[in-house]
Motif scaffolding. Structure first.
Motif, PDB file in Angstrom:
ATOM      1  N   ARG A  63       0.673  -1.023   0.049  1.00  0.00           N
ATOM      2  CA  ARG A  63       0.110   0.020  -0.025  1.00  0.00           C
ATOM      3  C   ARG A  63       0.813   1.241   0.180  1.00  0.00           C
ATOM      4  NH1 ARG A  63      -4.075   0.850  -1.904  1.00  0.00           N
ATOM      5  NH2 ARG A  63      -5.226  -0.919  -0.995  1.00  0.00           N
ATOM      6  N   VAL A  64       0.486   2.213  -0.857  1.00  0.00           N
ATOM      7  CA  VAL A  64       0.966   3.791  -0.570  1.00  0.00           C
ATOM      8  C   VAL A  64      -0.068   4.492  -0.362  1.00  0.00           C
ATOM      9  CG1 VAL A  64       2.037   5.454  -2.357  1.00  0.00           C
ATOM     10  CG2 VAL A  64       2.885   3.053  -2.359  1.00  0.00           C
ATOM     11  N   LYS A  65       0.099   5.393   0.386  1.00  0.00           N
ATOM     12  CA  LYS A  65      -0.878   6.615   0.581  1.00  0.00           C
ATOM     13  C   LYS A  65      -0.606   7.716  -0.088  1.00  0.00           C
ATOM     14  CE  LYS A  65      -3.038   4.188   4.170  1.00  0.00           C
ATOM     15  NZ  LYS A  65      -4.524   4.173   3.935  1.00  0.00           N
ATOM     16  N   ILE A  66      -1.437   8.430  -0.370  1.00  0.00           N
ATOM     17  CA  ILE A  66      -1.320   9.696  -1.175  1.00  0.00           C
ATOM     18  C   ILE A  66      -1.671  10.793  -0.181  1.00  0.00           C
ATOM     19  CG2 ILE A  66      -1.529  11.098  -3.135  1.00  0.00           C
ATOM     20  CD1 ILE A  66      -2.291   8.632  -4.751  1.00  0.00           C
ATOM     21  N   THR A  67      -0.866  11.266   0.677  1.00  0.00           N
ATOM     22  CA  THR A  67      -1.209  12.337   1.559  1.00  0.00           C
ATOM     23  C   THR A  67      -1.825  13.517   0.870  1.00  0.00           C
ATOM     24  OG1 THR A  67       1.179  13.060   2.000  1.00  0.00           O
ATOM     25  CG2 THR A  67       0.177  11.187   3.302  1.00  0.00           C
ATOM     26  N   GLY A  68      -2.752  14.383   1.505  1.00  0.00           N
ATOM     27  CA  GLY A  68      -3.202  15.291   0.745  1.00  0.00           C
ATOM     28  C   GLY A  68      -4.231  15.186  -0.146  1.00  0.00           C
ATOM     29  N   ASN A  70      -6.254  11.946   0.384  1.00  0.00           N
ATOM     30  CA  ASN A  70      -6.940  10.977   0.808  1.00  0.00           C
ATOM     31  C   ASN A  70      -7.309   9.885  -0.122  1.00  0.00           C
ATOM     32  OD1 ASN A  70      -8.354   9.819   3.172  1.00  0.00           O
ATOM     33  ND2 ASN A  70     -10.205  10.577   2.511  1.00  0.00           N
ATOM     34  N   HIS A  71      -6.388   9.147  -0.644  1.00  0.00           N
ATOM     35  CA  HIS A  71      -6.178   8.364  -1.827  1.00  0.00           C
ATOM     36  C   HIS A  71      -5.180   7.376  -1.434  1.00  0.00           C
ATOM     37  CE1 HIS A  71      -8.132   7.378  -5.452  1.00  0.00           C
ATOM     38  NE2 HIS A  71      -6.979   6.721  -5.880  1.00  0.00           N
ATOM     39  N   ASP A  72      -5.345   6.237  -1.861  1.00  0.00           N
ATOM     40  CA  ASP A  72      -4.542   5.068  -1.717  1.00  0.00           C
ATOM     41  C   ASP A  72      -4.064   4.562  -3.150  1.00  0.00           C
ATOM     42  OD1 ASP A  72      -4.943   4.748   0.992  1.00  0.00           O
ATOM     43  OD2 ASP A  72      -6.385   3.214   0.895  1.00  0.00           O
ATOM     44  N   ALA A  73      -2.827   3.957  -3.056  1.00  0.00           N
ATOM     45  CA  ALA A  73      -2.397   3.517  -4.366  1.00  0.00           C
ATOM     46  C   ALA A  73      -1.508   2.341  -4.155  1.00  0.00           C
ATOM     47  CB  ALA A  73      -1.228   4.372  -5.017  1.00  0.00           C
ATOM     48  N   VAL A  74      -0.984   1.444  -4.856  1.00  0.00           N
ATOM     49  CA  VAL A  74      -0.242   0.628  -4.777  1.00  0.00           C
ATOM     50  C   VAL A  74       1.171   0.733  -5.186  1.00  0.00           C
ATOM     51  CG1 VAL A  74      -1.976  -1.167  -4.537  1.00  0.00           C
ATOM     52  CG2 VAL A  74      -0.780  -0.758  -6.586  1.00  0.00           C
ATOM     53  N   ALA A  75       2.279  -0.101  -4.465  1.00  0.00           N
ATOM     54  CA  ALA A  75       3.520   0.035  -5.289  1.00  0.00           C
ATOM     55  C   ALA A  75       3.779  -1.354  -5.647  1.00  0.00           C
ATOM     56  CB  ALA A  75       4.407   0.340  -3.949  1.00  0.00           C
ATOM     57  N   LEU A  76       4.495  -1.724  -6.924  1.00  0.00           N
ATOM     58  CA  LEU A  76       5.095  -2.772  -7.158  1.00  0.00           C
ATOM     59  C   LEU A  76       6.541  -2.986  -6.809  1.00  0.00           C
ATOM     60  CD1 LEU A  76       4.800  -4.234 -10.797  1.00  0.00           C
ATOM     61  CD2 LEU A  76       6.722  -4.726  -9.336  1.00  0.00           C
ATOM     62  N   PRO A 150      -5.373  10.331  -8.232  1.00  0.00           N
ATOM     63  CA  PRO A 150      -4.898  11.500  -8.276  1.00  0.00           C
ATOM     64  C   PRO A 150      -3.506  11.496  -9.238  1.00  0.00           C
ATOM     65  CG  PRO A 150      -5.435  10.704  -5.859  1.00  0.00           C
ATOM     66  CD  PRO A 150      -5.847   9.623  -7.104  1.00  0.00           C
ATOM     67  N   SER A 151      -3.253  12.697  -9.692  1.00  0.00           N
ATOM     68  CA  SER A 151      -1.737  12.801 -10.203  1.00  0.00           C
ATOM     69  C   SER A 151      -0.781  13.982  -9.503  1.00  0.00           C
ATOM     70  CB  SER A 151      -1.966  13.186 -11.671  1.00  0.00           C
ATOM     71  OG  SER A 151      -2.457  14.528 -11.704  1.00  0.00           O
ATOM     72  N   THR A 152      -1.321  14.153  -8.407  1.00  0.00           N
ATOM     73  CA  THR A 152      -0.408  14.796  -7.341  1.00  0.00           C
ATOM     74  C   THR A 152      -0.622  14.619  -6.031  1.00  0.00           C
ATOM     75  OG1 THR A 152      -2.016  16.662  -7.151  1.00  0.00           O
ATOM     76  CG2 THR A 152      -0.504  17.000  -8.924  1.00  0.00           C
ATOM     77  N   GLY A 153       0.365  15.135  -5.139  1.00  0.00           N
ATOM     78  CA  GLY A 153       0.156  14.534  -3.693  1.00  0.00           C
ATOM     79  C   GLY A 153       1.701  13.999  -3.294  1.00  0.00           C
ATOM     80  N   VAL A 154       1.614  13.633  -1.967  1.00  0.00           N
ATOM     81  CA  VAL A 154       2.688  13.002  -1.450  1.00  0.00           C
ATOM     82  C   VAL A 154       2.782  11.535  -1.300  1.00  0.00           C
ATOM     83  CG1 VAL A 154       4.462  13.142   0.373  1.00  0.00           C
ATOM     84  CG2 VAL A 154       3.149  15.263  -0.152  1.00  0.00           C
ATOM     85  N   LEU A 155       3.504  10.993  -1.772  1.00  0.00           N
ATOM     86  CA  LEU A 155       3.533   9.460  -1.841  1.00  0.00           C
ATOM     87  C   LEU A 155       4.180   9.256  -0.261  1.00  0.00           C
ATOM     88  CD1 LEU A 155       4.758   8.546  -5.419  1.00  0.00           C
ATOM     89  CD2 LEU A 155       2.262   8.763  -4.432  1.00  0.00           C
ATOM     90  N   GLN A 156       3.386   8.331   0.285  1.00  0.00           N
ATOM     91  CA  GLN A 156       3.961   7.802   1.653  1.00  0.00           C
ATOM     92  C   GLN A 156       3.777   6.153   1.331  1.00  0.00           C
ATOM     93  OE1 GLN A 156       1.628   8.831   4.967  1.00  0.00           O
ATOM     94  NE2 GLN A 156       2.810   7.861   6.477  1.00  0.00           N
ATOM     95  N   TYR A 157       5.024   5.705   1.245  1.00  0.00           N
ATOM     96  CA  TYR A 157       5.388   4.346   1.110  1.00  0.00           C
ATOM     97  C   TYR A 157       5.245   3.671   2.707  1.00  0.00           C
ATOM     98  CZ  TYR A 157       6.561   4.542  -3.880  1.00  0.00           C
ATOM     99  OH  TYR A 157       6.672   4.742  -5.168  1.00  0.00           O
TER     100      TYR A 157
END
Length: 164
Positions: A63-68, A70-76, A150-157
């Motif tokens: 899981r990767v959080k996109i701070t700012g 409030n969205h999640d992403a995934v990291a391969l 989102p295409s902007t924000g801070v990625l929190q791995y």
């Protein structure tokens, strides 16, 4: 690739996965990353590929959080294929199978830090990741959107990445 099967990784696979990943990368950093991700319950999807019964490849998403946002992403990270099975489509099958499972689970954005020529074949692009703030920002940080994301924000791995 009818002789290759992909399945969810089980704890019984862990020793074989560690051996495969170390052989694929030639060092233990990624093995330690996988171990920490598992220990911290940060593994979202983990698959293995077997060719004629032999463990040939492994892929993990966390899981990767996109701070700012409030969205999640995934990291391969990582993707590993036993050297004798490289360039035979094992890695491609793992990525494609994982993407199908991620989309079915409702994931919208995947990130990877890797070779643009390789991951670009699967739709990953640096341009899609360029708007994110990250310690890993650069040409090797790439993203693939499965849906609106989102295409902007801070990625929190996951914290395990900080030890790399």
């Amino acid at each position: 690739m009818s002789d290759v099967t992909v399945q969810t990784t089980s704890p019984d696979d862990y020793p074989e996965v560690a051996n495969l990943v170390e052989r694929a990368f030639g060092e233990t950093g990624e093995v330690e990353l996988i171990s920490r991700l598992r220990e911290n319950n940060d593994v979202l999807l983990e698959l293995v590929a077997r060719k004629n019964g032999i463990l040939a490849g492994h892929i993990l998403f966390s899981r990767v959080k996109i701070t700012g946002k409030n969205h999640d992403a995934v990291a391969l990270a990582p993707l590993a294929v036993l050297p004798k099975f490289q360039k035979q489509g094992v890695g491609s099958l793992l990525i494609q199978t994982a993407h199908t499972e991620l989309v079915a689970a409702g994931e919208t954005l995947s990130l990877v830090l890797g070779d643009p020529a390789y991951y670009g074949r699967f739709g990953y692009e640096h341009l899609r990741a360029a708007g994110f703030e990250s310690a890993y920002q650069g040409e090797y940080l790439q993203a693939l959107a499965f849906a609106d994301a989102p295409s902007t924000g801070v990625l929190q791995y996951a914290l395990a990445f900080g030890a790399l």
